[in-house]
Enzyme design. Sequence first.
Site, PDB file in Angstrom:
ATOM      1  N   HIS A 265      -2.493  -6.373  -8.211  1.00 18.44           N
ATOM      2  CA  HIS A 265      -2.651  -6.794  -6.819  1.00 18.44           C
ATOM      3  C   HIS A 265      -3.139  -5.619  -5.956  1.00 18.44           C
ATOM      4  CE1 HIS A 265      -1.442  -9.276  -3.241  1.00 18.44           C
ATOM      5  NE2 HIS A 265      -1.343  -8.080  -2.695  1.00 18.44           N
ATOM      6  N   GLU A 266      -2.427  -4.511  -6.040  1.00 24.50           N
ATOM      7  CA  GLU A 266      -2.789  -3.365  -5.189  1.00 24.50           C
ATOM      8  C   GLU A 266      -4.131  -2.769  -5.617  1.00 24.50           C
ATOM      9  OE1 GLU A 266      -1.210  -3.060  -2.462  1.00 24.50           O
ATOM     10  OE2 GLU A 266       0.504  -4.323  -3.032  1.00 24.50           O
ATOM     11  N   HIS A 269      -6.780  -4.670  -3.873  1.00 23.20           N
ATOM     12  CA  HIS A 269      -6.960  -4.170  -2.500  1.00 23.20           C
ATOM     13  C   HIS A 269      -7.768  -2.874  -2.520  1.00 23.20           C
ATOM     14  CE1 HIS A 269      -4.525  -6.848  -0.062  1.00 23.20           C
ATOM     15  NE2 HIS A 269      -3.416  -6.630  -0.733  1.00 23.20           N
ATOM     16  N   GLU A 295      -6.744  -9.705   1.351  1.00 21.42           N
ATOM     17  CA  GLU A 295      -5.789 -10.366   0.466  1.00 21.42           C
ATOM     18  C   GLU A 295      -6.506 -11.223  -0.578  1.00 21.42           C
ATOM     19  OE1 GLU A 295      -2.777  -9.415   0.550  1.00 21.42           O
ATOM     20  OE2 GLU A 295      -1.644 -10.926  -0.561  1.00 21.42           O
TER      21      GLU A 295
HETATM   22 ZN    ZN Z   1      -1.660  -7.823  -0.599  1.00 21.41          ZN
END
Ligand code: ZN
Length: 501
Positions: A265-266, A269, A295
């Site tokens: 997830h990170e 980003h 996101e």
């Molecule tokens: Zn996030």
Amino acid sequence: MGKRLDELRGHLGVVADLGAASGVLGWDQQTYMPSGGAPGRAMQLSTLSRLAHERFVRDEMGESLEAAESEIAGLDPDSDQVRLVRKTRRDFDKARKVPPEWVGEFSRITALAHQVWEKARAEADFSRFQPHLERIVELRRRYVDFFAPYDHIYDPLLDDFEPGMKTAEVKAVFDELRPQQIELVQAIAERGAPVDDSPVRQRFDEQKQWDFGMEVATAIGYDFDRGRQDKSVHPFTVGFGTGDVRITTRFDPNFLNTALFGTMHEAGHAMYEQGVNPDFDRTPLGDASSMAIHESQSRMWENLVGRSRTFWVAFYPRLQEVFPGKLGEVDLESFYRAINKVERSLIRVDADEATYNLHIMLRFELEIELMEGAVAVAELPEAWNTKFQEYLGLVPSDDAEGVLQDVHWSGGMIGYFPTYALGNLIACQLWAKIEDDIPNLKRVIERGEFGDLLGWLREHLHRHGAKFEPVELLSAVTGSGLTARPYLRYLREKFEEIYNL
Ligand code: ZN
């Protein structure tokens, strides 16, 4: 580039540098700072953000901006120069509308409210937090007044995170999504075939989890020459320009998903920020287009890639090698089902892919009712529990598991929550387009190759930074505005198969 625009960039660079310095201090605060540093760090951060704000809204910036505006008149409206000036004008006018007294009062009230919220949550005592949240809502109403006239009282709040997006658009999309998502989650709970997640709920050595996460992050394209990973209580991504974008992760020794999908997830980003055109560094175009677009990138790598069967065709044998005693006897199919188990639960940050948006829509609706005055702060716990029962079929046993669980409101962040759900929808809208543009996508992912996918994202999304507003960007890339349809199709196809509905 013209002389006036050069001057403007000089001014903006100073503001950006102050912001980056705050970012480094904030990163340190959550990773390595000893606890004794907290009071001093709060002062340093407050000084830097005040200086950045003052530098940005001062008359000299306004004059420089005007000079640049006349210099670029007649240039292509989609050129970097025109877009830089336009974005700066938008940010500048917004920042100038908010009186410094309000800014000071808001930061004082929220700093206090945050401390009280921590205690109130620990003791599951909403009444303690209530007067502080009342003051915050009041301050937010005053904030919204600075931007009158508006179509909806929530619009100016949403605009801080989703430039140009309207509450009515979000409502329309959520109205389409809500009944269908509730129905799917109910069907899974009532009629779904059982899914066993015991394979991912074993004791996994932390160092091995770390190493595997780093291997995956590297493989998908996170550039460690311009990034690094550390540990923190709450995972986050922070960038100080395209040359240094860092991520953090956290571990649960008894649950594989936490660190693994947290890291993906990170990294999603971070790859977005690493992919912004480096010419935009130290300017307002160096940011993301919006929080929802941001996101969409993290969710895409975490869920559409990381929780897919195709991804694990490439990586599962490797994971089995790392944990032979735990996963050696578990086949790919059982593992795929285990990482995708759906469970109606109370806490948003632990929610799975199928239930997550329900947590968000509930918060979005309550925020609107709070701002409209339809629900008073005192009535919030009851309103929360009623909606929770309706959407997720559960009632929190106390307010710590309910209305007090998230940090956002204590910091005055009203208008942020919808961006999480919008990110899920946008990820699927983009994915549908990517599948059209890269016909052999599944096959290359099965081979553990991500260059085509990342290249597509760089070309269509990342490099533009904040040059385009979110809906404008989305329409340019996918040919349509915000819609829930690709997301609903994705959810149904995936979970009807897993749960044999
Ligand atoms: Zn996030």
